[in-house]
Design an enzyme around this catalytic site. Sequence first.
Site, PDB file in Angstrom:
ATOM      1  N   ASP A  43       0.757  -1.240   0.050  1.00  0.00           N
ATOM      2  CA  ASP A  43      -0.091   0.107  -0.154  1.00  0.00           C
ATOM      3  C   ASP A  43       0.874   1.129   0.060  1.00  0.00           C
ATOM      4  OD1 ASP A  43      -2.497  -1.345   0.156  1.00  0.00           O
ATOM      5  OD2 ASP A  43      -2.678  -1.105   2.262  1.00  0.00           O
ATOM      6  N   LYS A  65      -3.209   3.977  -3.107  1.00  0.00           N
ATOM      7  CA  LYS A  65      -3.289   4.981  -3.959  1.00  0.00           C
ATOM      8  C   LYS A  65      -1.959   5.823  -3.827  1.00  0.00           C
ATOM      9  CE  LYS A  65      -8.265   6.161  -2.941  1.00  0.00           C
ATOM     10  NZ  LYS A  65      -8.626   5.167  -1.949  1.00  0.00           N
ATOM     11  N   MET A 180      -9.664   8.080   8.270  1.00  0.00           N
ATOM     12  CA  MET A 180     -10.151   8.389   7.081  1.00  0.00           C
ATOM     13  C   MET A 180     -11.614   9.299   7.236  1.00  0.00           C
ATOM     14  SD  MET A 180     -10.440   4.360   5.202  1.00  0.00           S
ATOM     15  CE  MET A 180     -11.051   3.611   6.785  1.00  0.00           C
TER      16      MET A 180
END
Length: 521
Positions: A43, A65, A180
Amino acid sequence: MHAVTDGQIAGEVWLVGAGPGDPGLLTVRGRELLATADVVVVDRLAAAVLLDAAPPDAEIIHVGKSPTARSWAQEKINAVLVDRARAGARVVRLKGGDPYVLGRGGEEAQACAEAGVACTVVPGITSALAVPALAGIPVTHRDLAQELAVVSGHLPPGHPDSTVDWAGLAASRATIVILMGVARLMDIADALLAGGRPEVTPVAVIERGATPAQRVLRTTLDALAIDAIAAGVRSPAVIVVGEVAARNDAPAVGAAPLAGVRVLVARTRPRPGLLARRLRQLGADAVETVVAHPAPPDDAGAALLAALPGAAGLVLADPDEVAAVVALLRRAGTDVRALAGLTLVAARPDVTDALDALGLAATTLDQLGQADRTDAGAGDAGRVARAAGAGPAAAGRRPAPGPAVLVVGAADLPAGGPWTPRRVPLLTDVTADPDPRIADELRHGDFDVAAFASSTAARSTAQLYGPLPPDLLVAAMGRRSAEACEAAGIRVDIVPTEPGVRPLAAAVADFVTASRAAAAS
Ligand code: SAH
């Protein structure tokens, strides 16, 4: 060890928690597994620990990402884990923080189980606890909060798929740690206020925790959304709601000036260097990469042999020059005996050691200079001094007229000695091959500082990895390396007032401390 079934090597998957980003906070078991991985599936948040722990030939698959790549769908990640393991690979699935804390690690384990692939979890230090801690916030405190909730802010309160009991949390006195949640700050604050949390409840938002770019916003629940917009808070950030969020007990940055700072140290020798060691002593996460290595120019052997006749000594700058001389002589069909009668002069202590390992005695530049002044008489130093004609005649013999000729590679000779240097280029710097992982980390913005201890380091780095990202801080050892940077199109931010490894590391620490102070005020 590979498990063997029916004569076939069976692969395996390990779900490894990488911790909050600092390679020092990866577990010992995680590091061991990474070191023997065939494939690492990583990740964005976990990428920083890779370079230190994974073998250079492991296949690295980025699935998270990043500014340059979109993240993979979960099904695709599951499929790659299963496929690689079935092909026999030891697969480490490296995940930010802890694999099972809001990280979909459970789904990956389940996919492996359904495919009949062995899968083991290795817990990690979750950002939910570590990021507040490193910012000085204890998530529980006997007098303030004896209860802790870690929740996802991915879905807004009231969303039909959300399982978070925002009303219950609002009514409790628990510390609420939200991951998040940056995109949902307004909704979250509204839900907690509506549920009864006081307007003055302290809130801390810690952005890019445990990196030098870390920013801590301290505010209250009623002002959270406005203040976060004003401060331009971006993901990744951890939001802490509750009385403990006002505390600042033992922030990690105070301990070591470069804690959490990731420094790329460009090297021009294949050995680990002093600069990285010094930066680590100051708390930095220093990653060394070889951007150039020394190699003898094509004609060096002939040039060396041509320079030796009539010379009194050979000055060696570093152990690489020692190795080069030995190799050049062998390649020219002779060996170190071609140096018989020459005084070998070590420009540094490690040269003395390198010569000693070959059974060759050395003298130092200091001893040469002293022999010149005092005519110590004995040994090589005296001989060179006498050959230089500088001292009174020893042993009743008139010194040879004229200064002694010293064959010199790259060493700096002190000016004014009784010698004439005869320069022979023993080594030149050859640019190394680019390291794809360094290129990747640079592109992802994973380095905070690049440090150049020489102009060759700067030039070669620009050649291999340029142009460097605009927000990367650049530190250059001195005027010459700074000039090389500028010539290569690299903006220099930090130059110590005096050149040297320690001053350079100290200048980086001063710069980071000053910018942290500016960011905090
Ligand atoms: N499994 C991970 C969490 C993954 S969810 C863990 O245990 O840490 C991703 C969220 O983690 C981000 O949106 C952010 O809220 C938080 N996060 C991870 N690393 C962070 C960091 N260095 N600084 C601030 N927040 C971080």
